[in-house]
Design an enzyme around this catalytic site. Structure first.
Site, PDB file in Angstrom:
ATOM      1  N   LYS A 172      11.142 -43.849  -4.445  1.00 19.23           N
ATOM      2  CA  LYS A 172      12.449 -44.493  -4.509  1.00 19.23           C
ATOM      3  C   LYS A 172      12.516 -45.475  -5.674  1.00 19.23           C
ATOM      4  O   LYS A 172      13.462 -45.456  -6.466  1.00 19.23           O
ATOM      5  CB  LYS A 172      12.689 -45.229  -3.191  1.00 19.23           C
ATOM      6  N   ARG A 186      13.894 -51.962   1.281  1.00 22.66           N
ATOM      7  CA  ARG A 186      13.765 -50.505   1.454  1.00 22.66           C
ATOM      8  C   ARG A 186      12.328 -50.067   1.265  1.00 22.66           C
ATOM      9  O   ARG A 186      11.650 -50.513   0.345  1.00 22.66           O
ATOM     10  CB  ARG A 186      14.649 -49.785   0.441  1.00 22.66           C
ATOM     11  N   GLY A 218      12.975 -40.523   7.071  1.00 27.99           N
ATOM     12  CA  GLY A 218      13.143 -41.064   8.409  1.00 27.99           C
ATOM     13  C   GLY A 218      11.907 -41.729   8.979  1.00 27.99           C
ATOM     14  O   GLY A 218      11.913 -42.182  10.115  1.00 27.99           O
ATOM     15  N   MET A 270      10.205 -44.406   7.747  1.00 25.38           N
ATOM     16  CA  MET A 270      10.072 -45.851   7.633  1.00 25.38           C
ATOM     17  C   MET A 270      11.458 -46.472   7.598  1.00 25.38           C
ATOM     18  O   MET A 270      12.443 -45.802   7.377  1.00 25.38           O
ATOM     19  CB  MET A 270       9.268 -46.174   6.409  1.00 25.38           C
ATOM     20  N   ARG A 281      16.051 -37.974  -5.699  1.00 28.80           N
ATOM     21  CA  ARG A 281      14.713 -37.380  -5.586  1.00 28.80           C
ATOM     22  C   ARG A 281      14.880 -35.873  -5.587  1.00 28.80           C
ATOM     23  O   ARG A 281      15.981 -35.351  -5.391  1.00 28.80           O
ATOM     24  CB  ARG A 281      14.019 -37.839  -4.310  1.00 28.80           C
ATOM     25  N   HIS A 330      19.114 -36.402  10.416  1.00 33.24           N
ATOM     26  CA  HIS A 330      17.652 -36.392  10.511  1.00 33.24           C
ATOM     27  C   HIS A 330      17.122 -35.023  10.898  1.00 33.24           C
ATOM     28  O   HIS A 330      16.215 -34.477  10.273  1.00 33.24           O
ATOM     29  CB  HIS A 330      17.218 -37.443  11.541  1.00 33.24           C
ATOM     30  N   ARG A 351      -9.634   0.366   7.858  1.00 34.42           N
ATOM     31  CA  ARG A 351     -10.620   0.334   8.952  1.00 34.42           C
ATOM     32  C   ARG A 351     -10.519   1.627   9.746  1.00 34.42           C
ATOM     33  O   ARG A 351      -9.562   1.827  10.488  1.00 34.42           O
ATOM     34  CB  ARG A 351     -10.367  -0.887   9.842  1.00 34.42           C
ATOM     35  N   SER A 391     -17.098  -5.891  -1.766  1.00 33.23           N
ATOM     36  CA  SER A 391     -15.943  -6.583  -1.220  1.00 33.23           C
ATOM     37  C   SER A 391     -16.429  -7.558  -0.159  1.00 33.23           C
ATOM     38  O   SER A 391     -17.221  -7.192   0.713  1.00 33.23           O
ATOM     39  CB  SER A 391     -14.980  -5.557  -0.621  1.00 33.23           C
ATOM     40  N   CYS A 446     -11.764  -8.979   1.055  1.00 37.75           N
ATOM     41  CA  CYS A 446     -10.898  -8.486   2.111  1.00 37.75           C
ATOM     42  C   CYS A 446     -11.073  -9.444   3.283  1.00 37.75           C
ATOM     43  O   CYS A 446     -11.923 -10.313   3.255  1.00 37.75           O
ATOM     44  CB  CYS A 446     -11.210  -7.044   2.485  1.00 37.75           C
ATOM     45  N   TYR A 475      -9.859  -8.650  -7.248  1.00 38.44           N
ATOM     46  CA  TYR A 475      -8.701  -8.486  -6.374  1.00 38.44           C
ATOM     47  C   TYR A 475      -8.898  -9.233  -5.060  1.00 38.44           C
ATOM     48  O   TYR A 475     -10.026  -9.566  -4.693  1.00 38.44           O
ATOM     49  CB  TYR A 475      -8.394  -7.003  -6.101  1.00 38.44           C
TER      50      TYR A 475
HETATM   51  P1  ADP Z   1      15.713 -43.939   3.705  1.00 41.17           P
HETATM   52  O1  ADP Z   1      14.423 -43.878   3.025  1.00 41.17           O
HETATM   53  O2  ADP Z   1      15.615 -43.870   5.192  1.00 41.17           O
HETATM   54  O3  ADP Z   1      16.726 -43.000   3.121  1.00 41.17           O
HETATM   55  P2  ADP Z   1      16.940 -46.016   2.168  1.00 41.17           P
HETATM   56  O4  ADP Z   1      16.129 -47.129   1.673  1.00 41.17           O
HETATM   57  O5  ADP Z   1      17.294 -44.972   1.195  1.00 41.17           O
HETATM   58  O6  ADP Z   1      16.263 -45.417   3.466  1.00 41.17           O
HETATM   59  O7  ADP Z   1      18.247 -46.665   2.782  1.00 41.17           O
HETATM   60  C1  ADP Z   1      19.107 -45.940   3.589  1.00 41.17           C
HETATM   61  C2  ADP Z   1      20.520 -46.200   3.193  1.00 41.17           C
HETATM   62  O8  ADP Z   1      20.808 -47.582   3.218  1.00 41.17           O
HETATM   63  C3  ADP Z   1      20.863 -45.792   1.783  1.00 41.17           C
HETATM   64  O9  ADP Z   1      21.153 -44.460   1.669  1.00 41.17           O
HETATM   65  C4  ADP Z   1      22.084 -46.631   1.529  1.00 41.17           C
HETATM   66  O10 ADP Z   1      23.203 -46.008   2.063  1.00 41.17           O
HETATM   67  C5  ADP Z   1      21.793 -47.889   2.276  1.00 41.17           C
HETATM   68  N1  ADP Z   1      21.318 -48.901   1.328  1.00 41.17           N
HETATM   69  C6  ADP Z   1      20.067 -49.195   0.958  1.00 41.17           C
HETATM   70  N2  ADP Z   1      20.050 -50.176   0.053  1.00 41.17           N
HETATM   71  C7  ADP Z   1      21.328 -50.502  -0.174  1.00 41.17           C
HETATM   72  C8  ADP Z   1      21.975 -51.439  -1.027  1.00 41.17           C
HETATM   73  N3  ADP Z   1      21.300 -52.232  -1.848  1.00 41.17           N
HETATM   74  N4  ADP Z   1      23.325 -51.510  -0.996  1.00 41.17           N
HETATM   75  C9  ADP Z   1      24.001 -50.685  -0.170  1.00 41.17           C
HETATM   76  N5  ADP Z   1      23.473 -49.805   0.649  1.00 41.17           N
HETATM   77  C10 ADP Z   1      22.143 -49.693   0.647  1.00 41.17           C
HETATM   78 MG    MG Z   2      17.351 -42.924   1.365  1.00 42.40          MG
END
Ligand code: ADP
Ligand code: MG
Ligand code: MG
Length: 903
Positions: A29, A98, A107, A109, A342, A461, A568, A777, A844, A864
């Site tokens: 990120k 974040r 999902g 963390m 990403r 999720h 076989r 083989s 094989c 092979y």
């Molecule tokens: P995850 O890894 O679970 O996707 P993120 O860190 O991407 O978590 O945060 C999830 C959501 O929180 C982001 O998609 C965004 O919508 C919101 N978010 C995170 N940081 C900010 C920010 N600085 N301003 C506004 N929204 C934010």
């Molecule tokens: Mg995110």
């Protein structure tokens, strides 16, 4: 003096300390945010705390001493960047905290928004934004997230408050709650926290920030994160980065919102921006799946300028990264901000389509395209579908096709149930049905055959995780309601209970009641064919098939197999027209009687081989002489005794005698350990008539098809060779038989004789064996059993514990054990090539179709690998992916290895 370690890297507002190449330290990120800043893409400014701080925290249990100063300076810079101040009551800076691991863990963390907001600054924020309602909404979210994520108060405490508030105001979503309702919610959240903590949420913003950062670091070690890492093979020591970023507000009104999207459709791969947008919402609202969002295309009419900018920004991202992106964005009062980018998770179908399209666009090379396809994707593309040949039954309900495929199974309503039932031996597949899934459900998702959720969209999720697992998933099936109190699933008036059958067609999102038949996909996928064609162009070793029947052979040929690496022959003896003859052969009291029985089998075997030669035309067909111990062809002693009792009653003396002989023979043939008993080439030595018959069937078949104009390429393989003398004896026998056949027929055909290397002794004596063979083989299944000294069939009882305890990295019957079994293979190949540079070396056995094993075999320079027909495309792809890994060429391999092993 020791240089001070750097922990903090800024991005945004024209400052940027990092870039994409620093993923290890910034996490995915943080690296993405830095790179977007470099590309002048609008991101809210912030900074990333490197994974080095997390590693320090994990080791020492606290943040580094010099960290506080660096942090204070960074917060100061951030405040100046957005013209606010952290802790200021009139003009507060709010941030998100974040998490961001090097390898994305969806999902797993927890991110916390609105950090820095206090009772004291509520008024300031309200004045600034012109809306007290907005400020209250931001604060109740902070209380909720700090409460659940940091203070670990049960989520239901907060949910219950919101549920009641909505009910009171008769609205269905939180975004419709009035200002007064939110005031109450804040009060009730405060008292919920007080009940658990005996104090309210810290009102010092720096204290909030510190708690949030530590919570992210702690979440690296939580159970579900650990589970996910184990599932994905991510090392535990990497640690996570934390990004602290100035907040932008998607909940600032109906001209604001938040969204997630993909630059291409992640299910089909088609070239369209795909995703979802939720107006007047913040962060997790969209992923949580509690409100159903709009498709991203709707933005085009609602906010045309934002849409146009978004389209152009993400197109640039895709060009820059040369891969489909998965992005998150927020719109604050009409202004667009990107929050994340990403490489997009995608289905197998989408993966091949995107790769092929990107080659067409000149973005990536064919080799890159081939290396980007996960071997598992192929399995997914070729996986079964619901069989509608008998008509399409009534559709129960329709949801969003979130992850393609099909699944048929019994309903379970909780992840725990799914896990419990899947662990029962012989249990039917289960379909996990729920209102929505959360990260806690991941165990259950992993064992379910398919997933069905009532809420959520294509980016919820459940959808994201299912696509990652290659699991079929339907979300947003609004027609269903999971009644947790009664423990049933309702669709209108109909009630379905756990254990009822249900069928999912996740390619279209249709759900059917009952147990529908499944079938293999009929149509070939043209983009997959393109990828496989490129893979074949890149290949540097052949993929052959393990095929025993003409049908298998034809199938293998259609996938481009370069011959049969293992046929076989025993499988040909089990059919009802042949079993009596093989039994007669086994029961014969002398070799004349034995020949008589074998003569009956000869024409049948010959026919089998003719058909195989025709199917493979000039490609090699490796036929292994009879391998299993003879008692496998006889009935069990119990069966014979029961039959004996019956015929005794009838007084049929002939039958009694026959059965008595049979039971005697079964007893003499019985072995304590058949795996290490009288089998393989040992049979040919004690019963040379069997070998003679099989060689005759092979060579007469070759002669017969040669007359039809086919160029047969027979390879006779001797199983379970232990040493050179044995091989010499058998080679002579085979050659003598061949000479006789050629004299009888008046024609000769070329043939090869080889050894199956599947005993450690054979591997160690391969140099001497090489003198008597033209190919070798490796039977890696037996070689693994014999090297470890445990049988595959019995190892189920303990192998899991070995893998769990980390004593073995993986099941050695699935992925070759490089250290032990692999060393034997390496030694053997060195000896074989030194003794006979022209020798053909193959693999094989199951490992020939396993990508990780193929990588190893490829590095040893084998000619092979051979695998079951269904695995051929996977093996071809895996072979091509190793094309860039330097294999030492055969000449130098021979030289190098011969220095070590011969002389
Ligand atoms: P995850 O890894 O679970 O996707 P993120 O860190 O991407 O978590 O945060 C999830 C959501 O929180 C982001 O998609 C965004 O919508 C919101 N978010 C995170 N940081 C900010 C920010 N600085 N301003 C506004 N929204 C934010
Ligand atoms: Mg995110
Ligand atoms: Mg074997």
């Amino acid at each position: 003096m020791k240089r001070k370690e750097k922990y903090i890297y800024r991005f945004g507002n024209r400052a940027v300390d990092g870039d994409e190449s620093m993923r290890e330290i910034l996490g995915g990120k943080g690296a993405g945010l830095a790179e977007m800043t470099r590309l002048s893409i609008p991101v809210p400014p912030g900074f990333t705390i490197g994974t080095n701080a997390c590693r320090h925290y994990m080791k020492q249990g606290c943040l580094p001493a010099e960290f506080d100063d660096e942090m204070a300076a960074a917060m100061d810079w951030l405040g100046r960047s957005v013209d606010r101040r952290f802790g200021d009551e009139q003009n507060p800076l709010l941030v998100s905290v974040r998490s961001g691991a090097v390898i994305s863990m969806p999902g797993m963390m927890d991110t916390i928004l609105n950090v820095g907001l206090t009772q004291g600054s509520l008024g300031g924020l309200a004045a600034q934004s012109g809306s007290l309602r907005f400020a209250l909404d931001a604060y109740r979210r902070l209380l909720q997230m700090m409460g659940t994520v940091v203070l670990q108060i049960p989520k239901k405490e907060f949910d219950a408050v919101l549920d009641a508030a909505r009910a009171r105001e008769k609205v269905s979503t939180d975004s419709e709650l009035s200002e007064t309702a939110l005031e109450d919610v804040v009060q009730l959240f405060n008292s919920a926290i007080f009940r658990y903590e005996e104090k309210i949420l810290p009102q010092d913003p720096n204290e909030q920030l510190r708690l949030a950062i530590q919570a992210v670091f702690d979440s690296w070690g939580n159970e579900r994160a650990e589970y996910y890492r184990r599932l994905q093979g991510i090392p535990d020591h990497l640690g996570t980065a934390v990004t602290v970023q100035a907040m932008v507000f998607g909940n600032a009104g109906w001209d604001s919102g938040t969204g997630v999207g993909f630059t291409r459709n992640p299910s089909t791969g088609s070239r369209e921006m795909f995703g979802e947008f939720l107006a007047n919402a913040q962060g997790e609202d969209i992923v949580a799946g509690t409100r159903t969002p709009l498709p991203i295309a709707a933005l085009a009419s609602k906010m045309p300028e934002v849409y146009a900018e978004l389209a152009s920004v993400v197109h640039r991202l895709e060009q820059h990264y040369r891969d489909a992106q998965d992005f998150e964005f927020t719109v604050e009062k009409g202004k667009l901000f990107l929050l994340q980018t990403r490489s997009a998770k995608r289905s197998g179908v989408a993966a091949v389509r995107i790769a092929v399209d990107m080659v067409d666009d000149g973005l990536i090379s064919k080799f890159e395209a081939v290396t980007r396809i996960q071997p598992a994707s192929i399995g997914e593309i070729l996986s079964p579908q619901l069989d509608f040949s008998a008509g399409v039954p009534e559709v129960l309900t329709v949801g969003i096709a979130a992850s393609p495929g099909a699944a048929v199974g019994r309903i379970v309503l909780s992840a725990e149930e799914a896990v419990r039932i899947a662990a029962l031996p012989g249990s039917d597949p289960v379909i996990l049905v729920s209102q929505e899934t959360t990260a806690e459900d991941i165990h259950g998702m992993a064992v379910a055959a398919g997933l069905l959720t009532a809420n959520g969209g294509a980016t919820s999720h459940a959808a994201v995780v299912a696509r990652g697992m290659g699991k079929c998933c339907i979300t947003g099936a609004k027609g269903i309601f999971v009644d947790e109190i009664r423990g049933v699933m309702r669709v209108g008036d109909a009630v379905y209970s756990p254990g009822d059958w249900i069928s999912l067609d996740a390619s279209t999102g249709r759900v059917f009641a009952g147990r529908l038949p499944m079938c293999m996909p009929e149509e070939k996928n043209p983009t997959l064919d393109t990828i496989l064609k490129w893979a074949l162009d890149l290949k540097h070793l052949d993929v052959r098939a393990n095929a025993d029947t003409p049908v298998d052979a034809r199938n293998a040929r259609s996938w481009g197999a370069r011959g049969i690496g293992l046929c076989r022959t025993e499988h040909m003896f089990f059919s009802t027209d042949r079993l009596p003859h093989i039994r007669a052969m086994i029961l014969a009291s002398n070799s004349d009687e034995r020949r008589l029985a074998l003569d009956k089998l000869l024409p049948m075997q010959q026919q089998d081989f003719e058909e195989l030669f025709r199917q493979m035309s000039s490609l090699p067909v490796t036929i292994r002489l009879l391998d299993p111990p003879l008692h496998e062809f006889l009935p069990s002693l119990d069966e014979v005794k029961t039959e004996l009792a019956t015929v005794r009653k009838e007084g049929n003396q002939d039958a009694i005698n026959r059965l008595l002989i049979l039971s005697k023979r079964i007893q003499t043939l019985a072995e304590i350990n058949p795996m290490m008993g009288h089998r393989g080439c040992r049979l040919s030595i004690t019963y040379p008539e069997i070998l003679e018959m099989q060689v005759r069937a092979i060579l007469q078949a070759a002669i017969a098809v040669a007359e039809e104009g086919v160029t047969p390429n027979p390879e006779i393989m001797v199983p379970l060779i232990a040493g050179a003398e044995e091989m010499r004896w058998l080679r002579r026998k085979i050659d003598e038989t061949a000479t006789k056949i050629f004299e009888d027929c008046g024609v000769a055909v070329p043939y090869h004789v080889g050894a199956m290397i599947e005993l450690p002794r054979a591997a160690l004596c391969a140099g001497a064996i090489a003198e008597h063979i033209s190919f070798a083989s490796f039977g890696t299944n037996d070689l693994t059993q014999m090297t470890f000294g445990f049988s595959r069939d019995d190892s189920g009882k303990f192998l899991d514990s070995y893998v769990e305890q980390g004593i073995l990295k993986s099941n050695p019957f699935v992925t070759i054990d490089r250290e032990g079994v692999g060393s034997l293979i390496r030694i053997a190949i060195g000896q074989l090539r030194a003794a006979n540079p022209a020798i053909v070396v193959g693999i094989c056995g199951e490992h020939g179709g396993d990508p990780a094993s193929i990588e190893f075999f490829s590095s040893l320079g084998v000619d092979y690998v051979s695998c079951s027909p269904a695995r051929i495309p996977v093996a071809q792809l895996a072979v091509a992916q190793t094309a860039a890994i330097p294999i030492f060429d055969k000449e130098s391999a021979t030289q190098q290895l011969s220095e070590h092993f011969v002389g």
